[in-house]
Each structure stands twice: as structure tokens, then as C-alpha cells.
Enzyme design. Structure first.
Site, PDB file in Angstrom:
ATOM      1  N   LYS A 201       0.835  -1.216   0.000  1.00  0.00           N
ATOM      2  CA  LYS A 201       0.000   0.000   0.000  1.00  0.00           C
ATOM      3  C   LYS A 201       0.870   1.266   0.000  1.00  0.00           C
ATOM      4  O   LYS A 201       0.647   2.203  -0.769  1.00  0.00           O
ATOM      5  CB  LYS A 201      -0.898  -0.008   1.257  1.00  0.00           C
ATOM      6  CG  LYS A 201      -1.615   1.282   1.525  1.00  0.00           C
ATOM      7  CD  LYS A 201      -2.686   1.542   0.499  1.00  0.00           C
ATOM      8  CE  LYS A 201      -3.226   2.947   0.593  1.00  0.00           C
ATOM      9  NZ  LYS A 201      -4.280   3.196  -0.372  1.00  0.00           N
ATOM     10  N   CYS A 255      -3.615  10.912   1.257  1.00  0.00           N
ATOM     11  CA  CYS A 255      -2.984   9.613   0.991  1.00  0.00           C
ATOM     12  C   CYS A 255      -1.573   9.796   0.461  1.00  0.00           C
ATOM     13  O   CYS A 255      -0.596   9.468   1.124  1.00  0.00           O
ATOM     14  CB  CYS A 255      -3.816   8.843  -0.024  1.00  0.00           C
ATOM     15  SG  CYS A 255      -5.539   8.730   0.478  1.00  0.00           S
TER      16      CYS A 255
HETATM   17  N1  SAJ Z   1      -1.524  14.811  -9.077  1.00  0.00           N
HETATM   18  C1  SAJ Z   1      -0.633  15.533  -9.856  1.00  0.00           C
HETATM   19  N2  SAJ Z   1      -0.306  15.066 -11.093  1.00  0.00           N
HETATM   20  C2  SAJ Z   1      -0.839  13.899 -11.582  1.00  0.00           C
HETATM   21  C3  SAJ Z   1      -1.735  13.159 -10.783  1.00  0.00           C
HETATM   22  C4  SAJ Z   1      -2.062  13.643  -9.521  1.00  0.00           C
HETATM   23  O1  SAJ Z   1      -0.130  16.594  -9.464  1.00  0.00           O
HETATM   24  O2  SAJ Z   1      -0.502  13.554 -12.724  1.00  0.00           O
HETATM   25  C5  SAJ Z   1      -1.877  15.328  -7.739  1.00  0.00           C
HETATM   26  C6  SAJ Z   1      -3.358  15.658  -7.560  1.00  0.00           C
HETATM   27  O3  SAJ Z   1      -3.655  16.933  -8.057  1.00  0.00           O
HETATM   28  C7  SAJ Z   1      -3.516  15.532  -6.067  1.00  0.00           C
HETATM   29  C8  SAJ Z   1      -2.533  14.423  -5.694  1.00  0.00           C
HETATM   30  O4  SAJ Z   1      -1.654  14.289  -6.788  1.00  0.00           O
HETATM   31  O5  SAJ Z   1      -3.118  16.730  -5.416  1.00  0.00           O
HETATM   32  C9  SAJ Z   1      -3.171  13.075  -5.393  1.00  0.00           C
HETATM   33  O6  SAJ Z   1      -4.237  12.801  -6.289  1.00  0.00           O
HETATM   34  P1  SAJ Z   1      -4.461  11.362  -6.961  1.00  0.00           P
HETATM   35  O7  SAJ Z   1      -5.618  11.429  -7.845  1.00  0.00           O
HETATM   36  O8  SAJ Z   1      -3.196  10.896  -7.569  1.00  0.00           O
HETATM   37  O9  SAJ Z   1      -4.694  10.361  -5.738  1.00  0.00           O
HETATM   38  P2  SAJ Z   1      -5.675  10.327  -4.431  1.00  0.00           P
HETATM   39  O10 SAJ Z   1      -4.885  10.871  -3.275  1.00  0.00           O
HETATM   40  O11 SAJ Z   1      -7.019  10.871  -4.675  1.00  0.00           O
HETATM   41  O12 SAJ Z   1      -5.835   8.710  -4.256  1.00  0.00           O
HETATM   42  C10 SAJ Z   1      -4.673   7.894  -4.130  1.00  0.00           C
HETATM   43  C11 SAJ Z   1      -4.765   6.734  -5.140  1.00  0.00           C
HETATM   44  N3  SAJ Z   1      -3.489   6.035  -5.199  1.00  0.00           N
HETATM   45  C12 SAJ Z   1      -2.854   5.827  -6.390  1.00  0.00           C
HETATM   46  O13 SAJ Z   1      -3.268   6.201  -7.443  1.00  0.00           O
HETATM   47  C13 SAJ Z   1      -1.573   5.040  -6.326  1.00  0.00           C
HETATM   48  C14 SAJ Z   1      -5.882   5.772  -4.710  1.00  0.00           C
HETATM   49  O14 SAJ Z   1      -5.911   4.617  -5.553  1.00  0.00           O
HETATM   50  C15 SAJ Z   1      -5.681   5.336  -3.246  1.00  0.00           C
HETATM   51  O15 SAJ Z   1      -6.720   4.472  -2.813  1.00  0.00           O
HETATM   52  C16 SAJ Z   1      -5.700   6.603  -2.388  1.00  0.00           C
HETATM   53  O16 SAJ Z   1      -4.610   7.436  -2.796  1.00  0.00           O
HETATM   54  C17 SAJ Z   1      -5.570   6.176  -0.929  1.00  0.00           C
HETATM   55  O17 SAJ Z   1      -6.597   6.156  -0.208  1.00  0.00           O
HETATM   56  O18 SAJ Z   1      -4.469   5.781  -0.510  1.00  0.00           O
END
Ligand code: SAJ
Length: 401
Positions: A201, A255
Site C-alpha cells: 500500500k 494519501c
Molecule cells: N496529481 C498531480 N499530477 C498527476 C496526478 C495527480 O499533481 O498527474 C496530484 C493531484 O492533483 C492531487 C494528488 O496528486 O493533489 C493526489 O491525487 P491522486 O488522484 O493521484 O490520488 P488520491 O490521493 O485521490 O488517491 C490515491 C490513489 N493512489 C494511487 O493512485 C496510487 C488511490 O488509488 C488510493 O486508494 C488513495 O490514494 C488512498 O486512499 O491511498
């Protein structure tokens, strides 16, 4: 079969509802009485598309109820938060408290599963606490770790369809946990041990953090080089083995901006890239705030008046109303505190009002502002036309091709 979910938050509540929908009798436990009351009244205290209707269905079916205290069941699931305390050390006290609450109810043959994101070794640590208090259960209790992987906004689909990793403290525990999840998970259930599942995880979210840090680093390099970072990444991604993520104004949410610290705290000498990625993603927000303050100063020098500034977006990612650990919110607060006396308009189309920020409608803010700062790539913002008469700081690629 009766199961007890300890924690009715962003993950516990949806999982409890989906389990109840599969025909299992579910008791959802939360220490917050307001959450318990709302849930029993069929009202969601979190925003997740389609879930309120599912909640009302399982309440009607009689398979689900919320309460403040755990009840004797056949399986117990720990789905409580694991924040970090000072110096980025993980705080597993919620997991321990929830575990201690169910210890008196445990009986031979029961299943005990931790879903909360946890440092490596937490499941074994909880097993020790349980067996210290109830030595007669040793060898007769199935204990496992099974992390959630759902993306907020798409929770119902992902709870059912995502593959899951399930790690017991022994083979029999793994088998029992797999049997339970097969009631409602259609994705594959992958066997491992509890320590591997815990690190898995943390690895998933750290991997994403590292990849975003790479994109954010590129964006700062491109700024110096006078190159459009969005074009650069699009072109590099044409290579069959390159897949760079998108830069933004930092990384937020509860997360990805948190979990990597569970690795760096435990393995400080080994975790160089993971630690650096956290630093880069935190620094990116600081860098954006500096760029805004600089643009305000330049404007004032050039025009001999204070600019009107629009800060577009507060949520931590596009098209949601969640402001937890949001870099956009941090940057906005910093610009507001810069005491420039400029008129700063704060925009977040996904929320109606906020107790700190006075919100302005997005088209009005765009019209009035001299400097427009795009922090979160909400769909609404993508409908706006580029304006040559404004200074536009596009940190999240609203106007990328
Ligand atoms: N972000 C970027 N660039 C990108 C993608 C995301 O800057 O290309 C930023 C977003 O704007 C945001 C942050 O990253 O600020 C996180 O967003 P996210 O959509 O990547 O993820 P979360 O936090 O909503 O959910 C994550 C997911 N983990 C992964 O994709 C590996 C989800 O599957 C998990 O279940 C969740 O964390 C969790 O609960 O751990």
C-alpha cells in the site's frame, strides 16, 4: 455472517455499505455520534457519487446499521485514520484503540482485518496486543491486512472491481480474509503476508508521489528554459516506454502526501528518492506562491497600482470539494497573508461557502482579475478563453493544447 466495521469514514462507510449489499449483516461503528446519527438517517457525511442511495437501500434491507460501540460479530475490520504526528512519524493510536475496543468481543474462529494504511509490522503488533490480552485465542483467530485502493469519486466501482492484496499473519488467516472479500470483490484477490501487504500500500502511493515529483521538477526546469512543460511531456510520452504524469501546484489529499512518510520514518537511511519526492512536491507549492507574489510586485511596478488577483481552485484535485492537505489552499492562504493590500478573489466552484475564504464565482473572478492563477484543473475553468490582457499563471495546464 455478521461483521463489524470500526470507522465510518471515506473508506469504512462505503466498504460497509457494499459488504451489506452483498448480503452480509453489517454493524458500522464510529466514535463520532453525529456520524452515527446521520448514517442511520440515510444521510452521507462524506460526498461520494451514488453512495447515499446505496446507504438508504441497505438500511431498508435491514442488513446495515451504525452505532457507537462494536457488537459481537464473526469478523472485524479496522478502517480508521492513520495520520502522522510531529516530525512525520506515523500515529497508529486510532488503529490500536479500535483494536482494543473489539478484543473483549473476539472468539475462536473470528476474522480480524486491518484496512487502514499502516507502517510495516502494524498487523503483527496488533496481533501481539490481542494475544497478550486473550492468550487462549492464539492459533484460533484469523488476522490479516488488506489495504484499500479506491479513488475518491469512483469508490463504488473501484471497491468492487479493483484487485486487492491480502496478507495474513499465517496462511490460514490469508485464506479466511480472501473468502470474506470474495463476497463483494470481483477483481482478483492476491495472496501475500501481512508485512508485504502493508508495504505494498505504501509503495503504490509513494510510486505515484515520486512520479508526480518528476513532473513537478520538469515544470520548474522548463520555466527556466522557456519551454512549455505540457508540450514537452506530451512529446516524451510518445516514446513507447515513457509515461510521465502531470505537474501541478503540489500534491495534496490524505494519501499520497502522507503515506510516503510511513516509509521514510521507518527506513530513513534507505529511502532517498521517496524522501526527495516529498520535498520536491512540497517545494512546488512554495515555488508557485513565490511566483504569484512576484507577478503581483511586477504588476505594481509596471502599472503603479495594486493588481486584482484571482486564485482559481482550492480543492486538492480536479472536480471534487475535498480541501484536505490541499496545496492550492496553502498557496492561496500564503498569497492572502502576503499583506500586499491587493484585491484577492478566491474561487472554488465545488463548494458554496468556506469559513476562512470569501468565495467569488469563477467567471466573475476571471473577468475582474488582472492576474489569474490556476491552481486546480476543474472542468469549469477549461471553458474559459485565454485573455492576452491578463497575466495568467497556469500551474495546472488549463490552457494546454
Ligand atoms: N496529481 C498531480 N499530477 C498527476 C496526478 C495527480 O499533481 O498527474 C496530484 C493531484 O492533483 C492531487 C494528488 O496528486 O493533489 C493526489 O491525487 P491522486 O488522484 O493521484 O490520488 P488520491 O490521493 O485521490 O488517491 C490515491 C490513489 N493512489 C494511487 O493512485 C496510487 C488511490 O488509488 C488510493 O486508494 C488513495 O490514494 C488512498 O486512499 O491511498
Amino acid at each position: 455472517m455478521k461483521v463489524c466495521f470500526m470507522g465510518l469514514g471515506y473508506i469504512g462507510l462505503p466498504t460497509a455499505i457494499i459488504a451489506a449489499k452483498s448480503g452480509v449483516e453489517v454493524v458500522g461503528v464510529d466514535i463520532n455520534t453525529k456520524v452515527v446519527e446521520m448514517t442511520n438517517a440515510g444521510k452521507m457525511h462524506i460526498k461520494e457519487p451514488g453512495l447515499e442511495e446505496e446507504l438508504q437501500n441497505v438500511l431498508k434491507s435491514g442488513n446495515f446499521k451504525a452505532t457507537s460501540h462494536p457488537e459481537e460479530s464473526d469478523a472485524y475490520f479496522i478502517v480508521v485514520p492513520t495520520p502522522f504526528k510531529g516530525d512525520h512519524q506515523p500515529d497508529i493510536s486510532y488503529v490500536e484503540n479500535a483494536t482494543r475496543m473489539v478484543i473483549p468481543l473476539l472468539k475462536a474462529g473470528d476474522l480480524f482485518v486491518i484496512e487502514s494504511t499502516s507502517p510495516v509490522g502494524t498487523t503483527e503488533e496488533m496481533a501481539k496486543i490481542i494475544f497478550d490480552e486473550r492468550p487462549e485465542l492464539k492459533g484460533n483467530l484469523h488476522i490479516a491486512y488488506c489495504p484499500e485502493r479506491v479513488l475518491p469519486g469512483n469508490v463504488i466501482y473501484e471497491l468492487v472491481n479493483n484487485d486487492r492484496v491480502i496478507g495474513g499473519i499465517d496462511e490460514e488467516s490469508t485464506s479466511h480474509a480472501i473468502e470474506f472479500y470474495s463476497h463483494f470483490v470481483q477483481g482478483q484477490l492476491h495472496r501475500t503476508n501481512s508485512r508485504t501487504a502493508e508495504l505494498c500500500k505504501l509503495t503504490e502511493n509513494s510510486s505515484r508521489d515520486v512520479q508526480i515529483a518528476f513532473a513537478n521538477e520538469l515544470s520548474m526546469i522548463c520555466e527556466h528554459a522557456g519551454i512549455n512543460v505540457w508540450d514537452l511531456i506530451d512529446l516524451a510520452n510518445k516514446h513507447p516506454r515513457v509515461n510521465i504524469l502531470q505537474p501541478g501546484c503540489g500534491v495534496g489529499g490524505h494519501c499520497i502526501a502522507v503515506d510516503p512518510y510511513f516509509i521514510t520514518a521507518a527506513y530513513p537511511k534507505e529511502s532517498h528518492i521517496i524522501a526527495k519526492a516529498r520535498e520536491i512536491n512540497n517545494y512546488k507549492a512554495q515555488w508557485c506562491a513565490e511566483r504569484v507574489k512576484n507577478a503581483m510586485l511586477q504588476f505594481e511596478l509596471k502599472k503603479s497600482r495594486k493588481p486584482v488577483v484571482a486564485m482559481m481552485g482550492l480543492a486538492f484535485k480536479p472536480n471534487i470539494d475535498d480541501l484536505r492537505e490541499s496545496p492550492a489552499k496553502r498557496i492561496t492562504a500564503e498569497v492572502l497573508q502576503s499583506k500586499s493590500n491587493s484585491d484577492i478573489l478566491v474561487v472554488e466552484p465545488n463548494i458554496k461557502e468556506h469559513n476562512v475564504f470569501k468565495l467569488t464565482e469563477y467567471t466573475e473572478a476571471y473577468e475582474r482579475a488582472d492576474i489569474v492563477v490556476f491552481l486546480t484543473a476543474h472542468n469549469e475553468f477549461k471553458t474559459l478563453e485565454w485573455r492576452d490582457d491578463k497575466v495568467i499563471l497556469d500551474f495546472c495546464g488549463i490552457f494546454r493544447k
